[in-house]
Enzyme design. Structure first.
Site, PDB file in Angstrom:
ATOM      1  N   LYS A 124       0.909  -1.260   0.058  1.00 31.84           N
ATOM      2  CA  LYS A 124       0.090   0.191  -0.110  1.00 31.84           C
ATOM      3  C   LYS A 124       0.816   1.251   0.112  1.00 31.84           C
ATOM      4  CE  LYS A 124      -4.447   0.725   0.043  1.00 31.84           C
ATOM      5  NZ  LYS A 124      -5.655  -0.127  -0.279  1.00 31.84           N
ATOM      6  N   ASP A 164      -6.993   4.084  -4.523  1.00 28.12           N
ATOM      7  CA  ASP A 164      -7.482   4.015  -3.430  1.00 28.12           C
ATOM      8  C   ASP A 164      -8.209   5.506  -2.996  1.00 28.12           C
ATOM      9  OD1 ASP A 164      -7.677   2.090  -0.920  1.00 28.12           O
ATOM     10  OD2 ASP A 164      -7.352   3.896   0.059  1.00 28.12           O
TER      11      ASP A 164
HETATM   12  P1  NDP Z   1     -12.964   7.703  -2.857  1.00 31.66           P
HETATM   13  O1  NDP Z   1     -11.742   8.610  -2.368  1.00 31.66           O
HETATM   14  O2  NDP Z   1     -13.415   7.193  -4.172  1.00 31.66           O
HETATM   15  O3  NDP Z   1     -14.198   7.679  -1.819  1.00 31.66           O
HETATM   16  C1  NDP Z   1     -14.121   7.813  -0.676  1.00 31.66           C
HETATM   17  C2  NDP Z   1     -15.400   8.181  -0.131  1.00 31.66           C
HETATM   18  O4  NDP Z   1     -15.140   7.925   1.623  1.00 31.66           O
HETATM   19  C3  NDP Z   1     -15.810   9.701   0.024  1.00 31.66           C
HETATM   20  O5  NDP Z   1     -17.066   9.782  -0.189  1.00 31.66           O
HETATM   21  C4  NDP Z   1     -15.106  10.408   1.200  1.00 31.66           C
HETATM   22  O6  NDP Z   1     -15.864  11.562   1.464  1.00 31.66           O
HETATM   23  C5  NDP Z   1     -15.508   9.330   2.296  1.00 31.66           C
HETATM   24  N1  NDP Z   1     -14.385   9.381   3.272  1.00 31.66           N
HETATM   25  C6  NDP Z   1     -13.067   9.232   3.238  1.00 31.66           C
HETATM   26  N2  NDP Z   1     -12.519   9.492   4.383  1.00 31.66           N
HETATM   27  C7  NDP Z   1     -13.459   9.677   5.179  1.00 31.66           C
HETATM   28  C8  NDP Z   1     -13.560  10.080   6.598  1.00 31.66           C
HETATM   29  N3  NDP Z   1     -12.219  10.069   7.392  1.00 31.66           N
HETATM   30  N4  NDP Z   1     -14.618  10.154   7.117  1.00 31.66           N
HETATM   31  C9  NDP Z   1     -15.838  10.108   6.503  1.00 31.66           C
HETATM   32  N5  NDP Z   1     -15.806  10.146   5.078  1.00 31.66           N
HETATM   33  C10 NDP Z   1     -14.650   9.712   4.595  1.00 31.66           C
HETATM   34  O7  NDP Z   1     -12.150   6.038  -2.234  1.00 31.66           O
HETATM   35  P2  NDP Z   1     -12.604   4.507  -2.550  1.00 31.66           P
HETATM   36  O8  NDP Z   1     -14.303   4.536  -2.817  1.00 31.66           O
HETATM   37  O9  NDP Z   1     -11.997   4.035  -3.578  1.00 31.66           O
HETATM   38  O10 NDP Z   1     -12.330   4.116  -1.155  1.00 31.66           O
HETATM   39  C11 NDP Z   1     -13.246   3.772  -0.104  1.00 31.66           C
HETATM   40  C12 NDP Z   1     -12.823   2.642   0.740  1.00 31.66           C
HETATM   41  O11 NDP Z   1     -12.809   1.519   0.176  1.00 31.66           O
HETATM   42  C13 NDP Z   1     -11.507   3.058   1.500  1.00 31.66           C
HETATM   43  O12 NDP Z   1     -11.534   2.189   2.771  1.00 31.66           O
HETATM   44  C14 NDP Z   1     -10.578   1.904   0.466  1.00 31.66           C
HETATM   45  O13 NDP Z   1      -9.412   1.681   1.300  1.00 31.66           O
HETATM   46  C15 NDP Z   1     -11.630   1.070   0.176  1.00 31.66           C
HETATM   47  N6  NDP Z   1     -11.056   0.158  -1.143  1.00 31.66           N
HETATM   48  C16 NDP Z   1     -11.122   0.626  -2.264  1.00 31.66           C
HETATM   49  C17 NDP Z   1     -10.885  -0.037  -3.247  1.00 31.66           C
HETATM   50  C18 NDP Z   1     -11.061   0.683  -4.702  1.00 31.66           C
HETATM   51  O14 NDP Z   1     -10.699  -0.354  -5.630  1.00 31.66           O
HETATM   52  N7  NDP Z   1     -10.981   1.805  -4.763  1.00 31.66           N
HETATM   53  C19 NDP Z   1     -10.664  -1.585  -3.118  1.00 31.66           C
HETATM   54  C20 NDP Z   1     -11.065  -2.156  -1.958  1.00 31.66           C
HETATM   55  C21 NDP Z   1     -11.030  -1.199  -0.871  1.00 31.66           C
HETATM   56  P3  NDP Z   1     -15.006  12.900   1.186  1.00 31.66           P
HETATM   57  O15 NDP Z   1     -15.165  13.125  -0.277  1.00 31.66           O
HETATM   58  O16 NDP Z   1     -15.836  14.109   2.132  1.00 31.66           O
HETATM   59  O17 NDP Z   1     -13.427  12.681   1.725  1.00 31.66           O
HETATM   60  O1  2IT Z   2      -7.781  -1.716  -0.999  1.00 28.85           O
HETATM   61  C1  2IT Z   2      -7.636  -2.305  -2.053  1.00 28.85           C
HETATM   62  O2  2IT Z   2      -7.912  -3.479  -2.260  1.00 28.85           O
HETATM   63  C2  2IT Z   2      -7.412  -1.372  -3.231  1.00 28.85           C
HETATM   64  N1  2IT Z   2      -7.428  -0.099  -2.939  1.00 28.85           N
HETATM   65  C3  2IT Z   2      -7.390  -1.946  -4.806  1.00 28.85           C
HETATM   66  C4  2IT Z   2      -5.803  -2.241  -4.758  1.00 28.85           C
HETATM   67  C5  2IT Z   2      -5.698  -2.517  -6.443  1.00 28.85           C
HETATM   68  O3  2IT Z   2      -4.181  -2.988  -6.360  1.00 28.85           O
HETATM   69  O4  2IT Z   2      -6.465  -2.603  -7.064  1.00 28.85           O
END
Ligand code: NDP
Ligand code: 2IT
Length: 444
Positions: A124, A164
């Site tokens: 990460k 992420d």
């Molecule tokens: P984005 O940046 O696209 O979206 C994040 C969302 O979460 C936004 O709505 C944001 O609001 C909110 N958020 C972030 N930090 C906080 C906080 N401290 N308190 C409240 N709301 C918060 O990220 P992703 O959708 O990609 O990721 C979301 C989660 O999923 C994370 O935990 C990530 O690690 C996990 N994840 C992502 C993957 C991927 O492929 N993208 C794969 C697997 C897991 P705001 O805009 O106001 O910050």
């Molecule tokens: O938390 C996760 O699994 C991710 N943010 C996606 C990682 C990836 O390599 O696609």
């Protein structure tokens, strides 16, 4: 607990890294029955080795903002474990990013990637940079500066980052451009790429879709499905957006979305038309979710979470520790039957304990959100062999992978005496694959 003393040493040796301690503690707790049956893991000090990243890089990221002022951020890449494949895992750009958070994420990634069945190690990275309120040009300059250091540590067979929090299609584009420029090579060094330059269809959708597929598999064990279910989803970023879409397609009604400022509650459900509004709001205009409530005349809960909404199913898709004990209590009182973690470690240990004690189907992130990295794995494979697949084909493979993960995790839980406990099942399945690979490869 066989691991008690080691856990104490880890806390002492990694002070202040509370999210990392939390993630390690959960895995260690699950592993007790495996360690009893397989003393060879303890003898070879596999646990001591698996909690120590192979390598962690920290670096200065200097860039110039639109006013001409010099800005300095801190960049990181934690390469955790590559026993079963090249390092793989996302990059997070968020002001809260620190080493402890990236170590928790990298540690989880090791086990998650093992669950996908694809050959990927865990890593990460990211930076304490806040993309919010920055112009496209500022984001580009930041990404270019970040990659100017990162490029020497990654490569298609070494380490393949992705998105992420705060890193989506736009950032991956700028990062890839800079890597290609510095290396003078067009190679598959990132996933989540644009469709015209090596990306995979359905990668943007994959995490959210996978989370819904996993939830369906859990519900199936109780002869139920998502049809007619009311679902509370948190977040409004990549994962939340596509979780909303898939749940709706599968017949569920999503009543909440949120961001760090608050939650919208729409009891009529976020249908396809409203979903289009969210996509434009969040991905093009980069606005706040409160605008949804203004546009559609529903409730907005400033500064509050989604978990006070009455629902059958909860999918936390925003960030770590966003669903605490009191939230879990409230959800249980309101009759929740399943929780599927789209985010990484969104439920606190106390919340998870309550769900399990009350018979709520609970899917930990390393199983439920593995669809994202699994589809990244498909993108890598596709890049290596130089072919492309249709959206239907990728979605079919993603669905199959989620079904397999559910089956393997459920089988492990049963085999080791905790039937129905997906936390134990996921940790054991992932651990055994990585630990036995480490044993095979000797002591280092
Ligand atoms: P984005 O940046 O696209 O979206 C994040 C969302 O979460 C936004 O709505 C944001 O609001 C909110 N958020 C972030 N930090 C906080 C906080 N401290 N308190 C409240 N709301 C918060 O990220 P992703 O959708 O990609 O990721 C979301 C989660 O999923 C994370 O935990 C990530 O690690 C996990 N994840 C992502 C993957 C991927 O492929 N993208 C794969 C697997 C897991 P705001 O805009 O106001 O910050
Ligand atoms: O938390 C996760 O699994 C991710 N943010 C996606 C990682 C990836 O390599 O696609």
């Amino acid at each position: 607990m066989l691991t008690k003393e080691l856990m104490e040493r880890i806390v002492a040796k990694n002070p202040g890294e509370k999210e990392f301690h939390q993630a390690v503690h959960e895995v260690f707790e699950s592993l007790e029955p495996v360690l009893k049956q397989h003393p060879e893991y303890l003898k070879a000090k596999i646990l001591d080795r698996i909690v120590e990243p192979d390598r962690q890089v920290m670096f200065r990221v200097t860039w110039v903002d639109d006013k001409g002022e010099v800005q300095v951020n801190r960049g990181y890449r934690v390469q955790f474990n590559s026993a079963i494949g090249p390092y793989k895992g996302g990059l997070r750009f968020h002001p809260s990013v620190n080493l402890g958070i990236l170590k928790f994420l990298g540690f989880e990634q090791v086990f998650k990637n093992a669950l996908t069945g694809l050959p990927m190690g865990g890593a990460k990275g990211g930076a304490d940079f806040d993309p919010k309120g920055k112009s496209d040009a500022e984001v580009m300059r930041f990404c270019q500066s970040f990659m100017s250091e990162l490029y020497r540590h990654i490569g298609p067979n070494t380490d393949v980052p992705a998105g992420d929090i705060g890193v989506g299609a736009r950032e991956i584009g700028y990062l890839f451009g800079q890597y290609r420029r510095l290396n003078n090579r067009f190679e598959a060094v990132l996933t989540g790429k644009g469709i015209n330059w090596g990306g995979s269809l359905v990668r943007p959708e994959a995490t959210g879709y996978g989370c819904a597929y996993f939830c369906e598999e859990m519900l199936r064990t109780k002869k139920q499905d998502l049809k007619g279910k009311t679902v509370a989803i948190s977040g409004s970023g990549n994962v939340a957006q596509y979780a909303v879409q898939k749940v709706t397609q599968l017949g569920g009604k999503v009543v909440t979305m949120s961001d760090s400022d608050g939650t919208v509650y729409d009891p009529d459900g976020i249908d396809a038309k409203k979903w289009e509004f969210v996509m434009d709001l969040k991905n093009v205009r980069r606005g706040r979710i409160s605008e949804y409530a203004q546009r559609f005349g529903c409730e907005y809960w400033p500064g509050e979470r989604a978990w006070k909404a009455k629902c059958d199913i909860a999918m936390p898709c925003a960030t770590q520790n966003e669903l605490e004990k009191d939230d879990a209590k409230r959800l249980i009182d309101n009759g929740v039957i399943a929780v599927s973690e789209g985010a990484n470690m969104p439920c606190t240990p106390e919340a998870v304990e309550l769900f399990l004690a009350n018979g709520v189907l609970f899917a930990p992130g390393k199983a439920a959100n593995a669809g994202g990295v699994a589809t990244s794995g498909l993108e890598m494979y596709r890049n290596h062999i130089g072919i492309s697949w249709s959206a239907e084909e990728v979605d079919r493979q993603l669905h199959q992978i989620m079904v397999n993960i559910h089956r393997n995790v459920a089988d492990s839980a049963k085999k080791y005496g905790s039937p129905g406990n997906y936390v134990v099942g996921a940790n054991i399945t992932g651990f055994v694959k990585v630990a036995s690979s480490m044993l095979d490869q000797g002591v280092f």
